[in-house]
Design a protein around this motif. Structure first.
Motif, PDB file in Angstrom:
ATOM      1  N   GLU A  80      39.318  -3.017 -28.506  1.00  0.00           N
ATOM      2  CA  GLU A  80      40.741  -2.961 -28.199  1.00  0.00           C
ATOM      3  C   GLU A  80      41.546  -3.435 -29.398  1.00  0.00           C
ATOM      4  N   TRP A  81      42.718  -2.816 -29.620  1.00  0.00           N
ATOM      5  CA  TRP A  81      43.507  -3.035 -30.830  1.00  0.00           C
ATOM      6  C   TRP A  81      43.768  -4.513 -31.106  1.00  0.00           C
ATOM      7  N   SER A  82      44.162  -5.269 -30.105  1.00  0.00           N
ATOM      8  CA  SER A  82      44.557  -6.658 -30.337  1.00  0.00           C
ATOM      9  C   SER A  82      43.393  -7.541 -30.771  1.00  0.00           C
ATOM     10  N   ARG A  89      43.234  -3.635 -38.676  1.00  0.00           N
ATOM     11  CA  ARG A  89      44.307  -2.781 -38.157  1.00  0.00           C
ATOM     12  C   ARG A  89      44.941  -1.971 -39.280  1.00  0.00           C
ATOM     13  N   TRP A 166      43.691   1.613 -26.908  1.00  0.00           N
ATOM     14  CA  TRP A 166      44.915   0.973 -26.426  1.00  0.00           C
ATOM     15  C   TRP A 166      44.725   0.643 -24.954  1.00  0.00           C
ATOM     16  N   SER A 171      48.873  -4.438 -22.538  1.00  0.00           N
ATOM     17  CA  SER A 171      50.131  -4.303 -23.270  1.00  0.00           C
ATOM     18  C   SER A 171      51.306  -4.194 -22.305  1.00  0.00           C
ATOM     19  N   ILE A 181      49.780  -3.823 -30.488  1.00  0.00           N
ATOM     20  CA  ILE A 181      49.663  -2.436 -30.914  1.00  0.00           C
ATOM     21  C   ILE A 181      51.019  -1.755 -31.087  1.00  0.00           C
ATOM     22  N   SER A 188      50.636  -2.913 -36.710  1.00  0.00           N
ATOM     23  CA  SER A 188      50.709  -2.238 -35.430  1.00  0.00           C
ATOM     24  C   SER A 188      50.559  -0.731 -35.634  1.00  0.00           C
ATOM     25  N   MET A 189      50.698   0.026 -34.549  1.00  0.00           N
ATOM     26  CA  MET A 189      50.764   1.487 -34.620  1.00  0.00           C
ATOM     27  C   MET A 189      52.219   1.933 -34.644  1.00  0.00           C
ATOM     28  N   LEU A 332      49.454   7.386 -31.937  1.00  0.00           N
ATOM     29  CA  LEU A 332      49.054   6.549 -30.808  1.00  0.00           C
ATOM     30  C   LEU A 332      48.187   7.329 -29.816  1.00  0.00           C
ATOM     31  N   THR A 335      44.422   6.367 -29.808  1.00  0.00           N
ATOM     32  CA  THR A 335      44.091   5.091 -29.163  1.00  0.00           C
ATOM     33  C   THR A 335      44.208   5.234 -27.645  1.00  0.00           C
TER      34      THR A 335
END
Length: 410
Positions: A80-82, A89, A166, A171, A181, A188-189, A332, A335
């Motif tokens: 996961e992105w975070s 990233r 994502w 989020s 994200i 971020s994206m 995005l 993701t």
């Protein structure tokens, strides 16, 4: 027996190739059977389900004695992105920007507006949109598409990481613009678009006797304000861009050159209603047949529910986020579809034998079988055209550790 958030966090923190060995001896009998309406409990359920899928993957690969193919030694883990570090990233978004600078492989006679390798993927999705949504290939086609995009980032732009996903639930819980994200930072994206006045809600459907579905607009609507994609050009589409107040914006077949800024309209209300933790857990736990799973995920037309798939798309909003055909024009998208694939991965591994074989396919080769077409089978060919290749069969795409694939999720 109950899995806890601490176990899930321990898994997420791990950096080895193989999925970390679970700290429990969980079995399918220990899993939840219905989604909790309480969001915190639903998150715990999702952690437990993901851990079981990871355990099943480990056991499957450990039992594989073949010297070639997928193994615990070369398994890629999508995260996961975070949970990625800031350098990780930025490496990902740098690779996306690189792909947008490379020349297109698609001949201009096929897609006149494709100017970059990134556009090759967008154009292919536009061309095949009526065959890859509400069809028998929806899940597998997008699995191959997202993986092929990941391979392009790696092989053509020197990206050394894996495709992140994502998590809409996490989020949405903190607010999209507050999430790692989508906070608009350099790591971020990119985030929301500039705020613009809206002329009304988004109105979907309403044709062929089905009731219209009304969605709120978000907090932006204009060009993205900051982050890696602030100066990005969307070159293709729109084909059917939903507009505030109803109606659609259309630019022919969407394949001509139509450069414009990337727009977003982040909409917390949509992600919290349709892609929350309970909705994700329900999508995994309630459907027992793949037809029901696919329809729950995409939303049954006329039901008033756009599913977790639609929830992610319409939560990002803007252009091309609200255009089903052109949606990969927003980075995005990948993701989002990695998360879609993660949900499918978990669902499949709850009954691996049945759900990764012929019984894991349902549907025909066209959107809601319009026009009528042949049933999708394990022998149905998936061809991504100039975006990527080679053509493969559905048989090759039913497992993330078979065919061309060797990855799993945390």
């Amino acid at each position: 027996m109950r899995f806890t958030t601490s176990v899930a966090l321990c898994l997420v923190a791990a950096l080895s190739n193989a999925i970390p060995t679970p700290q429990t001896d969980g079995s399918a009998a220990d899993l939840p059977t219905q989604a909790s309406p309480d969001e915190a409990q639903a998150l715990e359920q999702l952690a437990q389900l993901a851990e079981f899928a990871g355990q099943t993957t480990n056991e499957t690969l450990a039992a594989n004695k073949k010297r070639d193919g997928c193994s615990l030694g070369n398994l890629s883990i999508r995260r996961e992105w975070s949970t990625l570090s800031k350098p990780q990233r930025k490496a990902y978004t740098d690779a996306v920007l690189c792909l947008q600078k490379l020349p297109a492989r698609t001949p201009s006679s096929v897609i006149p507006g494709a100017k970059s390798r990134f556009d090759d993927f967008v154009g292919t999705h536009i061309q095949q949109a009526n065959y890859i949504h509400y069809s028998g290939t929806f899940l597998a086609w997008h699995r191959y598409f997202t993986w092929s995009y990941e391979q392009a980032l790696r092989n053509e732009c020197g990206y050394n990481g894996v495709q992140p996903y994502w998590n809409w639930a996490s989020s949405g819980a903190v607010g999209l613009a507050n999430s790692a994200i989508l906070d608009g930072s350099a790591y971020s994206m990119s985030g929301d678009g500039q705020y613009v006045e809206k002329t009304g809600d988004i109105i979907l459907g309403g044709a062929e006797g089905l009731p219209p579905l009304v969605l709120p607009t978000g907090s932006g609507g204009g060009c993205v304000k900051s982050g890696p994609f602030v100066n990005m050009s969307v070159n293709l589409g729109p084909v059917g861009l939903s507009l505030p107040g109803g109606g659609y914006e259309v630019n022919g077949d969407g394949l001509s050159y139509n450069p414009r800024c990337l727009k977003r309209d982040l909409t917390d209300a949509v992600v919290r209603k349709y892609s929350n933790a309970t909705a994700i857990a329900y999508t995994i736990l309630k459907p027992q047949e793949v037809y029901d799973f696919q329809m729950t995920m995409q939303g049954v037309p006329g039901s008033g529910n756009i599913g977790i798939h639609g929830g992610g798309h319409y939560a990002m909003g803007g252009d091309p986020g609200r255009d089903v055909n052109t949606s990969p024009g927003d980075p995005l998208f990948y993701t989002h579809h990695a998360m879609i694939d993660r949900v499918w991965w978990i669902w499949q591994l709850l009954d691996k034998k049945e759900r990764t074989g012929a019984k894991g396919i349902s549907g025909t080769g066209t959107f809601l079988n319009m026009p009528p077409s042949a049933n999708t089978t394990l022998d149905t060919v998936i061809d991504l055209g100039y975006a990527a290749g080679p053509p493969v069969t559905m048989r090759d795409l039913m497992s993330t550790t078979d065919g061309p694939f060797c990855y799993a999720y945390l």
